[in-house]
Structure formats: C-alpha cells, structure tokens
Design a protein around this motif. Sequence first.
Motif, PDB file in Angstrom:
ATOM      1  N   PRO A  32       0.832  -1.217   0.000  1.00 55.70           N
ATOM      2  CA  PRO A  32       0.000   0.000   0.000  1.00 55.70           C
ATOM      3  C   PRO A  32       0.857   1.253   0.000  1.00 55.70           C
ATOM      4  O   PRO A  32       2.005   1.241   0.457  1.00 55.70           O
ATOM      5  N   PRO A  33       0.311   2.372  -0.499  1.00 58.68           N
ATOM      6  CA  PRO A  33       1.088   3.616  -0.586  1.00 58.68           C
ATOM      7  C   PRO A  33       1.378   4.236   0.778  1.00 58.68           C
ATOM      8  O   PRO A  33       2.285   5.047   0.910  1.00 58.68           O
ATOM      9  N   LEU A  74      -8.491   7.525   1.641  1.00 57.85           N
ATOM     10  CA  LEU A  74      -7.623   7.959   0.538  1.00 57.85           C
ATOM     11  C   LEU A  74      -8.462   8.642  -0.541  1.00 57.85           C
ATOM     12  O   LEU A  74      -9.523   8.144  -0.919  1.00 57.85           O
ATOM     13  N   SER A  75      -7.997   9.769  -1.030  1.00 59.38           N
ATOM     14  CA  SER A  75      -8.738  10.506  -2.051  1.00 59.38           C
ATOM     15  C   SER A  75      -8.705   9.755  -3.377  1.00 59.38           C
ATOM     16  O   SER A  75      -7.827   8.933  -3.626  1.00 59.38           O
ATOM     17  N   ALA A  80      -5.988   6.939  -7.873  1.00 61.74           N
ATOM     18  CA  ALA A  80      -5.606   6.938  -9.292  1.00 61.74           C
ATOM     19  C   ALA A  80      -4.094   6.928  -9.444  1.00 61.74           C
ATOM     20  O   ALA A  80      -3.541   6.212 -10.297  1.00 61.74           O
ATOM     21  N   ARG A  81      -3.399   7.701  -8.615  1.00 63.55           N
ATOM     22  CA  ARG A  81      -1.937   7.743  -8.675  1.00 63.55           C
ATOM     23  C   ARG A  81      -1.340   6.380  -8.301  1.00 63.55           C
ATOM     24  O   ARG A  81      -0.391   5.914  -8.918  1.00 63.55           O
ATOM     25  N   PHE A  82      -1.940   5.738  -7.298  1.00 64.49           N
ATOM     26  CA  PHE A  82      -1.476   4.413  -6.867  1.00 64.49           C
ATOM     27  C   PHE A  82      -1.619   3.401  -8.005  1.00 64.49           C
ATOM     28  O   PHE A  82      -0.699   2.627  -8.288  1.00 64.49           O
ATOM     29  N   VAL A  83      -2.752   3.405  -8.683  1.00 64.40           N
ATOM     30  CA  VAL A  83      -2.971   2.467  -9.791  1.00 64.40           C
ATOM     31  C   VAL A  83      -2.006   2.763 -10.944  1.00 64.40           C
ATOM     32  O   VAL A  83      -1.454   1.842 -11.561  1.00 64.40           O
ATOM     33  N   ASP A 114     -10.845   9.842 -14.632  1.00 60.57           N
ATOM     34  CA  ASP A 114      -9.470   9.374 -14.731  1.00 60.57           C
ATOM     35  C   ASP A 114      -9.435   7.945 -15.272  1.00 60.57           C
ATOM     36  O   ASP A 114     -10.160   7.067 -14.801  1.00 60.57           O
ATOM     37  N   ARG A 115      -8.561   7.706 -16.258  1.00 65.92           N
ATOM     38  CA  ARG A 115      -8.513   6.394 -16.910  1.00 65.92           C
ATOM     39  C   ARG A 115      -8.259   5.268 -15.920  1.00 65.92           C
ATOM     40  O   ARG A 115      -8.895   4.211 -15.978  1.00 65.92           O
ATOM     41  N   SER A 116      -7.330   5.464 -14.984  1.00 63.04           N
ATOM     42  CA  SER A 116      -7.000   4.409 -14.021  1.00 63.04           C
ATOM     43  C   SER A 116      -8.191   4.091 -13.129  1.00 63.04           C
ATOM     44  O   SER A 116      -8.468   2.922 -12.824  1.00 63.04           O
TER      45      SER A 116
END
Length: 328
Positions: A32-33, A74-75, A80-83, A114-116
């Motif tokens: 996890p991030p 988590l926002s 999205a950034r994590f994916v 967002d694509r992710s």
Amino acid sequence: MMESTSLYLSPTIFFPNYQNMLNSFKIYMYTPPNPLSFSSPTESLFFSSLRTSPFVTQNPEEAHLFFVPFSSNLSTRSIARFVRDLKLDFPYWNRTLGADHFYASCAGLGYESDRSLVELKKNSVQISCFPAPEGKFVPHKDITLPPLERVTHASHAPGNRTARYLGFARYNGVKESNLLNELRNDSDFLIESQPSDGMTLVGRLGSSGFCLFEYGADISGIGEALRFGCVPVVITDRPMQDLPLIDVIRWQKIAVFVGSSGGVKEVKRALDRTCKDDECEGLRRLGVAASQHFVWNEMPQPYDSFHMLMYQLWLRRHSIRYARREFV
C-alpha cells in the motif's frame, strides 16, 4: 432433488470447489502507498485475515488475483496515482486492464473520468460493506462483506423455541418509515431501538418468528437473526443484487422478501404464505445452517465469512482478458 432443497445454489459443485480453493488459490498483495486505516471494522478484519492467510503469495507469477490495498480515507486522486504506479512498476494490470485485481472499499468508488479509476471501477472486483452504497455496486462482479455480528457469547439458536411475537425489528434511530410506524401499532410486532444488552437481544431473536429489516437502513443484524432462528424478512421495493454470498447460497430458502407499499397487511400476508406446510421450520433450519457463513473470526475458520468471501473471489479468478488498445 438435492439441488432444489439445499441451502446452496449448487452443492455438488460447491464443496469440491471449496476444497480446491483451499489447496490452490493464490493472491498477490501490492504494497500500500501508506499505512492502512479503515472506516469499518469488517473491512479491517477482512484485511488482517487476508494478510496472514495461506492464500497470499510473494510470487506474483503464481497469483490468480491481485489485491490493490488502500485506506478508506484515501482521495480518488491518490487512488488513481497508486494504480498508475502499479501499471508502471508491474506488468500484471496491463494484461487484463485490472480485471484480475480486486480492492476493498465500504464507501465504494463512483464513476470518475481518470482512466486508471475507470479501469479500477469497471474491471476490478470491488468488495463493499452490506448494504452497498447505491449506484456504487456492479452486480455479478462486485462482492459484499457479510456483516459483523454484535452478539458473540451465544453460539446457536435456543432449543424449545416459542414465538412470543410474529415479528421483531430494531429501530436504528435515524429514519422511521411509515411502515415502521404501522408495525409499531400492531401488537403482533415488537419494534424497539437497540436492546440494552446482548442477552436481551438474544431473547428478542429467540422469541420472534421473524426479524424484519428495511433494506437501506441498518440491516447488519441479518446474520444474528439467522443464527438464533429468527427468519429474516427483508422489506424492499427493488431487486436486491448485493446480498452477501449471493453466488453461493439460496437466499429464498432462508429469508422472506416483501415490498413496503402494501403496509402491514402485505407483510402479514407474506408471512402467512411462508408458514404454510411447515415452510417456516424449513427456512429456520436452513437459516441456522447458513449462519456459520456469517461469522467473522479473528483466526479464520472453515466456511466462515472470510473463507466464503475468498470462495467468491475464487469464482472470479477466470478474469476476462480485455484486448489492449490505446486511449485517446
């Protein structure tokens, strides 16, 4: 005959398939991030059970499914950034556009641009709390967590059961419906806020033929009702597609579903129909048997909530292989 009278949708398939899952199922957990925190104790218990289970593998090449862990708070931008980072660091997401991945979110994900996030929502398996947030659950793909029981000191339905009340319902103090008001004024039903203690609740469940739940309100006590022989009556005016273990058990064999528009009369008619030809006892008996699947243990046990959830994931391991294409 066995298929039609069984608690399970397909008993001849379920039991050998369950054993196959225990022997074969492998899940790879991404890191996890940040340290994980959850808004629901059920969500937290699921994660801790998974993390220490023999299903987890350190070798992603042998994994059937991949778990994408993130905190409840988590926002969507951070998710999205994590994916996106997973796509860059690992080759597994891009093979299926996330169709062999899953995540846990009681709040559920909406449809973002967002694509992710689109791929995560559309393709990956979402594990939600029950009932799932409206509009944030995809039937046949997503799964709901069996609710966490609040009564743990009594293990089974009491013997020599005598129904003092036709129906019992707990009022959650948030929203009182017109139907609940009608039921409160009918002496056949007991409507009250949370009983003062666990033993009082056990007494209510043991002395009521049916336990009423308004779908969309607090329906978390449905597992307790099953265990103590109180047949669940789910009051809803729309099809329920997020029932826990809906891939495995025959809900119509352990519960009654009735609409609210007909008021108390419609509810009573439904219960009268259910009790013909000793069908009540059949529902109660199968309900008690089903209750083992609604128990969360700190150390998971065979056929409990954790293992049944894993079984539903196992059924989804044959993910759809989406063809890769470039997005504009």
